[in-house]
Design a protein around this motif. Sequence first.
Motif: not given
Length: 147
Positions: A17, A20, A90, A109-110, A112-113, A116-117
């Motif tokens: 996370a 990213l 998110i 998208v990066v 969001i991912v 989430v992590l």
Amino acid sequence: MTKPPSIARFEMLYWPAVVLGWLNSALNWRTSQAALDANPMLANVHWFLPVSAAVGALISIAIWFFIARKASVVAKWVQVVFAALGAIGILTGIYTLVSGKAPSALAVVVVIVANVLYVAAATMLFKPDAKEWFGEGLDEDDSETLA
């Protein structure tokens, strides 16, 4: 005390996370710099972006250190607050993608991912073995035997 599995999983989720997040900063560097340059009060403050990136990196490293190495309850709750902000990120990211307002779908998208992590990492801090790691939920007698 040996590091419990939940704290190891926290680390396995937390570091991707963070990386990213750093990748996202790199992807948006020019856009961020352009936004600063467009503001007359901040146009000549060229040091702000690199300094804020460095401070953010130091904070990420400090949170990891104090959670995974020092079992700090304060750091745990700082992480939880940041994870709550990540949950909002998110939702914001999904809205931005769905509404077509994203200047860069990849960057969103990066984010969001990463968030989430980050949220998943924070949930690891509430597992029973993690609570023991932080010394939470122990009676006074229990904490004396751990020492």
